[in-house]
Design an enzyme around this catalytic site. Sequence first.
Site, PDB file in Angstrom:
ATOM      1  N   ASN A  95       1.107  -0.473   0.217  1.00  0.00           N
ATOM      2  CA  ASN A  95       0.116  -0.044   0.254  1.00  0.00           C
ATOM      3  C   ASN A  95       1.130   1.117   0.043  1.00  0.00           C
ATOM      4  O   ASN A  95       1.640   1.947   1.835  1.00  0.00           O
ATOM      5  CB  ASN A  95      -1.446   0.029   0.973  1.00  0.00           C
ATOM      6  CG  ASN A  95      -2.396   1.244   1.509  1.00  0.00           C
ATOM      7  OD1 ASN A  95      -1.534   2.005   0.757  1.00  0.00           O
ATOM      8  ND2 ASN A  95      -2.800   0.890   2.042  1.00  0.00           N
ATOM      9  N   ARG A 125      -2.109  -1.814  -3.689  1.00  0.00           N
ATOM     10  CA  ARG A 125      -3.741  -0.578  -3.428  1.00  0.00           C
ATOM     11  C   ARG A 125      -3.676  -0.546  -4.742  1.00  0.00           C
ATOM     12  O   ARG A 125      -2.581   0.825  -4.342  1.00  0.00           O
ATOM     13  CB  ARG A 125      -3.176  -0.660  -1.814  1.00  0.00           C
ATOM     14  CG  ARG A 125      -4.836   0.524  -1.585  1.00  0.00           C
ATOM     15  CD  ARG A 125      -4.837   0.441  -0.313  1.00  0.00           C
ATOM     16  NE  ARG A 125      -5.607   1.092  -0.411  1.00  0.00           N
ATOM     17  CZ  ARG A 125      -6.072   2.607   0.199  1.00  0.00           C
ATOM     18  NH1 ARG A 125      -5.048   2.661   0.824  1.00  0.00           N
ATOM     19  NH2 ARG A 125      -7.260   3.024   0.706  1.00  0.00           N
ATOM     20  N   HIS A 185     -12.937   2.640  -0.282  1.00  0.00           N
ATOM     21  CA  HIS A 185     -13.104   2.244   0.521  1.00  0.00           C
ATOM     22  C   HIS A 185     -13.363   0.315   0.082  1.00  0.00           C
ATOM     23  O   HIS A 185     -14.435  -0.129   1.295  1.00  0.00           O
ATOM     24  CB  HIS A 185     -13.661   2.604   1.792  1.00  0.00           C
ATOM     25  CG  HIS A 185     -13.005   3.495   2.836  1.00  0.00           C
ATOM     26  ND1 HIS A 185     -13.691   4.650   3.489  1.00  0.00           N
ATOM     27  CD2 HIS A 185     -11.381   3.856   3.230  1.00  0.00           C
ATOM     28  CE1 HIS A 185     -13.149   5.172   4.044  1.00  0.00           C
ATOM     29  NE2 HIS A 185     -11.764   4.636   3.821  1.00  0.00           N
ATOM     30  N   ARG A 231     -12.618  15.106   7.770  1.00  0.00           N
ATOM     31  CA  ARG A 231     -12.747  15.775   6.331  1.00  0.00           C
ATOM     32  C   ARG A 231     -14.258  15.855   6.769  1.00  0.00           C
ATOM     33  O   ARG A 231     -14.700  14.987   7.177  1.00  0.00           O
ATOM     34  CB  ARG A 231     -13.064  14.648   5.530  1.00  0.00           C
ATOM     35  CG  ARG A 231     -11.620  14.251   4.398  1.00  0.00           C
ATOM     36  CD  ARG A 231     -12.023  13.370   3.109  1.00  0.00           C
ATOM     37  NE  ARG A 231     -10.495  12.596   3.294  1.00  0.00           N
ATOM     38  CZ  ARG A 231     -10.293  11.835   3.135  1.00  0.00           C
ATOM     39  NH1 ARG A 231     -11.337  10.451   3.832  1.00  0.00           N
ATOM     40  NH2 ARG A 231      -8.884  10.667   2.617  1.00  0.00           N
ATOM     41  N   GLU A 250      -8.936  -5.363   5.008  1.00  0.00           N
ATOM     42  CA  GLU A 250      -8.439  -5.035   3.333  1.00  0.00           C
ATOM     43  C   GLU A 250      -6.908  -5.820   2.429  1.00  0.00           C
ATOM     44  O   GLU A 250      -7.000  -6.028   1.658  1.00  0.00           O
ATOM     45  CB  GLU A 250      -7.845  -3.945   3.692  1.00  0.00           C
ATOM     46  CG  GLU A 250      -9.150  -2.598   3.935  1.00  0.00           C
ATOM     47  CD  GLU A 250      -8.673  -0.970   3.942  1.00  0.00           C
ATOM     48  OE1 GLU A 250      -9.137  -0.315   2.959  1.00  0.00           O
ATOM     49  OE2 GLU A 250      -8.737  -0.544   4.804  1.00  0.00           O
TER      50      GLU A 250
END
Length: 401
Positions: A10, A94, A183, A244, A387
């Site tokens: 990643n 990823r 996601h 955010r 993940e």
Amino acid sequence: MSATRVLVLNSGSSSVKYQLLDMRDSSRLAAGLVERIGEETSRIRHTPLASGGETRESVGPVADHEAALKAVAEELSRDGLGLDSPELAAIGHRVVHGGRTFTEPTVIDDTVLAEIERLIPLAPLHNPANLTGIRTARALRPDLPQVAVFDTAFHTTMPEPAARYALDVATADEHRIRRYGFHGTSHAYVSRATARLLGKAPEDVNVIVLHLGNGASASAVRGGRCVDTSMGLTPLEGLVMGTRSGDVDPAVIFHLARVGGMSIDEIDTLLNKKSGLIGLCGDNDMREIRRRIDAADEEAKLAFDIYIHRLKKYIGAYCAVLGRVDAIAFTAGVGENASEVREAAVAGLETLGLAVDGALNAVRGDEPRLVSPADARVKVAVVPTDEELEIAAQAYALVKK
Ligand code: AMP
């Protein structure tokens, strides 16, 4: 000896996270992180999980992603798990943005690289870093299959009414503006694991997945396929997140520019980095927010309430989108750990068939579990996301075909 290991990479703009898994039993052989790449104080942390050894940590300059991957390869070699091992079947990467092109994990060749590059305008921070990781890994093991697993892929099944904004069509099409969602690897993994927890096939289950980490997103999954998700063109839309804002009236941006005199970059930073929980109360860690609420801090309480209000709205919306809901699954750092968030998110939603059992909800654990009362019409589940395992599984399935 057949190759059964997958290295998952990643690659971020200044970090590389990695895990080496053995797909015979999905076990983790090693995991680690290189961070602050390009700085004097880069840090490498490596845990040799297979041997049960201590985590090794070193600090010193790591110039770029190539140096970072070489450092990773060296760490793995020290445990006899080097990139040259014949047991390595693939490297799974990823990749944040696959646009409308990539609906599935994809073996990387030059054409795929060019397409990921073409998508950079849609993910200007993430895709370049992902590409650097891929290029570096390819240079190290040119003979090994490298697989891109896209954050957006799971959401490409969204029907047009969910994926489109009500914008002028020509303008939207010209700039590829639509709702892509992110996601996706987590939503895919958790929705399937939730079906398993209910003892059903994914095709037979409708699930609302709430991925609540520092970034947060919700998705509505009907029979294993995503039909709506809260993030949009970028990960800014939707739920209140750590830093955010999630949904705001788009006119807030015009107002800040015209009346507030802020530049586009300043507004971008405001909405992505200085809003959400941190903007509301100065903390983005739910543990700290809960501590402050326990100490009667009003600002933290209001931030929590705004976070929950938005979450509830999405739960309600996705109940409407799905019609029939079998389960709601909470995942990621907040979803897996913050029992108060789960309790507050479904409080008062009994008419939708939703409730948590106080005692079950208070139990902590690493395994998927139900926290709703035994007779609940809609099950509430806590499902730890994974993940890396999902990326490894998808990459392995592809190269073993
Ligand atoms: P993630 O992005 O999935 O790694 O989630 C990170 C976030 O999870 C942190 O910023 C915290 O807000 C939250 N978190 C982690 N552990 C806990 C915990 N034990 N209780 C409440 N929130 C937690």
